[in-house]
Design an enzyme around this catalytic site. Structure first.
Site, mmCIF file in Angstrom:
data_model
loop_
_atom_site.group_PDB
_atom_site.id
_atom_site.type_symbol
_atom_site.label_atom_id
_atom_site.label_comp_id
_atom_site.label_asym_id
_atom_site.label_seq_id
_atom_site.Cartn_x
_atom_site.Cartn_y
_atom_site.Cartn_z
ATOM 1 N N GLY A 11 0.839 -1.205 0.000
ATOM 2 C CA GLY A 11 0.000 0.000 0.000
ATOM 3 C C GLY A 11 0.870 1.249 0.000
ATOM 4 O O GLY A 11 1.869 1.309 0.710
ATOM 5 N N VAL A 23 16.629 9.192 -1.619
ATOM 6 C CA VAL A 23 17.502 8.083 -2.043
ATOM 7 C C VAL A 23 18.189 8.435 -3.361
ATOM 8 O O VAL A 23 19.408 8.256 -3.520
ATOM 9 C CB VAL A 23 16.679 6.764 -2.196
ATOM 10 C CG1 VAL A 23 17.506 5.679 -2.872
ATOM 11 C CG2 VAL A 23 16.169 6.285 -0.844
ATOM 12 N N VAL A 24 17.412 8.960 -4.299
ATOM 13 C CA VAL A 24 17.974 9.265 -5.626
ATOM 14 C C VAL A 24 19.055 10.345 -5.504
ATOM 15 O O VAL A 24 20.164 10.203 -6.031
ATOM 16 C CB VAL A 24 16.852 9.705 -6.603
ATOM 17 C CG1 VAL A 24 17.441 10.268 -7.893
ATOM 18 C CG2 VAL A 24 15.937 8.521 -6.919
ATOM 19 N N ARG A 25 18.740 11.413 -4.786
ATOM 20 C CA ARG A 25 19.701 12.529 -4.735
ATOM 21 C C ARG A 25 20.942 12.178 -3.902
ATOM 22 O O ARG A 25 22.055 12.531 -4.274
ATOM 23 C CB ARG A 25 19.003 13.783 -4.217
ATOM 24 C CG ARG A 25 17.922 14.219 -5.212
ATOM 25 C CD ARG A 25 17.780 15.685 -5.338
ATOM 26 N NE ARG A 25 16.987 16.016 -6.519
ATOM 27 C CZ ARG A 25 16.168 17.055 -6.593
ATOM 28 N NH1 ARG A 25 16.032 17.871 -5.570
ATOM 29 N NH2 ARG A 25 15.516 17.298 -7.711
ATOM 30 N N ARG A 72 0.739 -5.098 -5.054
ATOM 31 C CA ARG A 72 0.926 -6.247 -4.161
ATOM 32 C C ARG A 72 1.171 -7.431 -5.099
ATOM 33 O O ARG A 72 0.437 -7.617 -6.066
ATOM 34 C CB ARG A 72 -0.326 -6.465 -3.304
ATOM 35 C CG ARG A 72 -0.709 -5.208 -2.481
ATOM 36 C CD ARG A 72 -1.738 -5.548 -1.417
ATOM 37 N NE ARG A 72 -2.361 -4.385 -0.823
ATOM 38 C CZ ARG A 72 -1.858 -3.679 0.187
ATOM 39 N NH1 ARG A 72 -0.704 -4.005 0.720
ATOM 40 N NH2 ARG A 72 -2.512 -2.645 0.687
ATOM 41 N N ASP A 103 5.239 -4.299 6.282
ATOM 42 C CA ASP A 103 5.581 -5.645 6.717
ATOM 43 C C ASP A 103 5.788 -6.662 5.583
ATOM 44 O O ASP A 103 6.833 -7.322 5.503
ATOM 45 C CB ASP A 103 4.398 -6.096 7.574
ATOM 46 C CG ASP A 103 4.820 -7.067 8.621
ATOM 47 O OD1 ASP A 103 5.909 -6.891 9.165
ATOM 48 O OD2 ASP A 103 4.053 -8.031 8.858
ATOM 49 N N GLY A 104 4.797 -6.767 4.703
ATOM 50 C CA GLY A 104 4.849 -7.731 3.591
ATOM 51 C C GLY A 104 6.017 -7.428 2.675
ATOM 52 O O GLY A 104 6.721 -8.342 2.209
ATOM 53 N N THR A 125 4.220 2.895 5.779
ATOM 54 C CA THR A 125 2.834 2.409 5.814
ATOM 55 C C THR A 125 2.026 3.279 6.757
ATOM 56 O O THR A 125 2.518 3.620 7.845
ATOM 57 C CB THR A 125 2.728 0.922 6.246
ATOM 58 O OG1 THR A 125 1.359 0.644 6.596
ATOM 59 C CG2 THR A 125 3.591 0.572 7.447
ATOM 60 N N ASP A 127 -0.279 2.377 8.479
ATOM 61 C CA ASP A 127 -0.789 1.589 9.613
ATOM 62 C C ASP A 127 0.053 1.730 10.895
ATOM 63 O O ASP A 127 -0.442 1.476 11.982
ATOM 64 C CB ASP A 127 -0.852 0.097 9.239
ATOM 65 C CG ASP A 127 -1.778 -0.160 8.062
ATOM 66 O OD1 ASP A 127 -2.675 0.670 7.835
ATOM 67 O OD2 ASP A 127 -1.599 -1.181 7.368
ATOM 68 N N ASP A 129 2.239 -0.249 11.989
ATOM 69 C CA ASP A 129 2.041 -1.550 12.635
ATOM 70 C C ASP A 129 3.321 -2.382 12.745
ATOM 71 O O ASP A 129 3.264 -3.595 12.937
ATOM 72 C CB ASP A 129 0.972 -2.355 11.865
ATOM 73 C CG ASP A 129 1.344 -2.568 10.405
ATOM 74 O OD1 ASP A 129 2.341 -1.975 9.926
ATOM 75 O OD2 ASP A 129 0.635 -3.339 9.725
ATOM 76 N N GLY A 170 -6.007 0.693 9.167
ATOM 77 C CA GLY A 170 -4.983 0.273 10.125
ATOM 78 C C GLY A 170 -4.694 -1.221 10.040
ATOM 79 O O GLY A 170 -3.863 -1.745 10.763
ATOM 80 N N ARG A 171 -5.430 -1.913 9.182
ATOM 81 C CA ARG A 171 -5.337 -3.377 9.075
ATOM 82 C C ARG A 171 -5.568 -3.998 10.449
ATOM 83 O O ARG A 171 -6.652 -3.831 11.001
ATOM 84 C CB ARG A 171 -3.987 -3.799 8.480
ATOM 85 C CG ARG A 171 -4.038 -5.132 7.772
ATOM 86 C CD ARG A 171 -2.707 -5.484 7.171
ATOM 87 N NE ARG A 171 -2.405 -4.723 5.984
ATOM 88 C CZ ARG A 171 -2.830 -5.026 4.762
ATOM 89 N NH1 ARG A 171 -3.574 -6.083 4.577
ATOM 90 N NH2 ARG A 171 -2.505 -4.291 3.734
ATOM 91 N N LEU A 214 -24.172 17.047 22.920
ATOM 92 C CA LEU A 214 -24.944 16.937 21.675
ATOM 93 C C LEU A 214 -24.360 15.948 20.669
ATOM 94 O O LEU A 214 -25.065 15.425 19.819
ATOM 95 C CB LEU A 214 -25.059 18.319 21.026
ATOM 96 C CG LEU A 214 -25.917 19.314 21.818
ATOM 97 C CD1 LEU A 214 -25.805 20.704 21.221
ATOM 98 C CD2 LEU A 214 -27.368 18.861 21.838
ATOM 99 N N HIS A 215 -23.048 15.737 20.738
ATOM 100 C CA HIS A 215 -22.455 14.839 19.735
ATOM 101 C C HIS A 215 -21.819 13.632 20.430
ATOM 102 O O HIS A 215 -21.552 13.663 21.640
ATOM 103 C CB HIS A 215 -21.369 15.580 18.939
ATOM 104 C CG HIS A 215 -20.230 16.013 19.800
ATOM 105 N ND1 HIS A 215 -20.167 17.264 20.360
ATOM 106 C CD2 HIS A 215 -19.134 15.352 20.242
ATOM 107 C CE1 HIS A 215 -19.072 17.353 21.090
ATOM 108 N NE2 HIS A 215 -18.423 16.198 21.034
ATOM 109 N N ARG A 243 -25.080 7.497 12.587
ATOM 110 C CA ARG A 243 -24.652 7.508 11.185
ATOM 111 C C ARG A 243 -23.243 6.926 11.098
ATOM 112 O O ARG A 243 -22.460 7.019 12.042
ATOM 113 C CB ARG A 243 -24.625 8.933 10.631
ATOM 114 C CG ARG A 243 -26.006 9.547 10.484
ATOM 115 C CD ARG A 243 -26.786 8.891 9.341
ATOM 116 N NE ARG A 243 -28.071 9.548 9.114
ATOM 117 C CZ ARG A 243 -29.206 9.246 9.742
ATOM 118 N NH1 ARG A 243 -29.223 8.300 10.666
ATOM 119 N NH2 ARG A 243 -30.321 9.899 9.452
#
Ligand code: F6P
Length: 319
Positions: A11, A23-25, A72, A103-104, A125, A127, A129, A170-171, A214-215, A243
């Site tokens: 992702g 990295v490039v520069r 992926r 991670d992957g 990422t 996430d 995580d 967040g997986r 109220l909320h 909602r």
């Protein structure tokens, strides 16, 4: 070492472009050639590879997404896939890889590293995580997006006197929910790490209503339970009008925060420093505000811990 290969996988995360630029520069400054690999490991297998120069990364530091594109890739998880990748790396004369992702992506990088390819990984990422690092690039930008959404939803929640569920990404990790819930002043935060307690949420709604509140904003981390099921349960138990808003991929885009750009720039630069000092098989990260690097296998084995203290703060402040 003369030629670096650079790819983004999994992702996308805001800040990847700033890391690519760095990295490039840093490579070109150190007289290294950089080959950009498009579409992650897919592009590596298909040889979608081309040289990058200083101007190919101009005007991207502020952009979300990844200019190298991403994917992926299931084929890369097979032995044949890895063999194919090794061939392509040889054919294109790539001496080392800098790999950006979660991670992957790191697991894929480890397979190459185990077979002798010098690899440096940068955590990207939304996430957040990955246990070995306090921070992964893209996380704060995603949190900002969620907090902005919560503030807007809170306006309408107050106007109508409703409860609003905001489902976030967040997986398996509750960090986006936790951080955005605290910053957004959410009344309830539901994350996998602490479990779902609808009665607790309902109690807060009723107590809030009794004192004229109220909320009611409920931040729900994705993948634990359906937000619509939570909505029905709350309606049944409290009579509140509810909602649901699922924020979805809006959380993955947008201009990266300064923090993400700074982390990305520092880690990209450090990746090249490590390779130049002949270090590889390392994962970059951040601990106690310092950039660190760790053995890739070790990094992958560190379990992510949930910040219970922070969760307790959110509970106390949302009474
Ligand atoms: O890992 C980042 C992430 O956005 C997760 O939060 C989410 O679960 C997943 O990716 C969504 O994946 P995709 O974009 O492939 O649907």
């Amino acid at each position: 070492m003369k030629t670096i290969g650079l790819l983004t996988s999994g992702g996308d995360a805001p800040g990847m472009n700033a890391a690519i630029r760095s990295v490039v520069r840093a490579s070109i400054f150190n007289k290294l050639k950089v080959m950009g690999i498009r579409h992650g490991y897919n592009g590596l297998l298909n040889g979608e590879i081309g040289e990058m120069d200083i101007s190919s990364v101009a005007d991207i530091i502020h952009r979300g997404g990844t200019m190298l594109r991403t994917a992926r890739c299931d084929e890369f998880k097979t032995e044949e896939g890895i063999d194919k990748a090794l061939n392509i790396i040889e054919v294109f004369g790539i001496d080392a890889l800098v790999i950006l992702g979660g991670d992957g992506t790191f697991k894929g990088a480890k397979s190459l590293s185990d077979l002798g390819v010098p690899v440096i990984c940068i955590p990207c990422t939304i996430d957040n995580d990955m246990g070995y690092t306090d921070y992964s690039i893209g996380f704060m930008t995603a949190v900002e997006t969620v907090v902005d959404a919560i503030s807007k939803i809170r306006d309408t929640s107050t106007s109508h006197g409703r409860a609003n569920i905001v489902e976030v990404m967040g997986r398996d990790c509750g960090d986006i929910a936790l951080y955005s819930g605290l910053a957004g002043g959410a009344e309830s935060i539901i994350v996998r790490e602490t479990g779902v307690d609808i009665d607790e949420v309902c109690k807060k709604i009723i107590q809030g209503r009794n004192r004229g509140k109220l909320h009611h904003i409920i931040v729900l981390a994705e993948g634990i339970t359906s937000p619509y099921k939570v909505s029905e349960d709350i309606k049944d138990k409290t009579g509140a009008e509810v909602r649901v808003t699922t924020l979805g991929h809006i959380q993955r885009g947008g201009t990266p925060t300064s923090f993400d750009r700074i982390m990305a720039s520092k880690m990209g630069y450090r990746a090249i420093e490590l390779l130049l000092s002949k270090k590889s098989g390392r994962a970059l990260g951040m601990r106690c505000n310092e950039i660190i690097d760790m053995d890739l296998e070790e990094a992958l084995n560190v379990e992510k811990t949930f910040d219970e203290d922070m969760y307790n703060i959110t509970k106390t402040l949302s009474i």
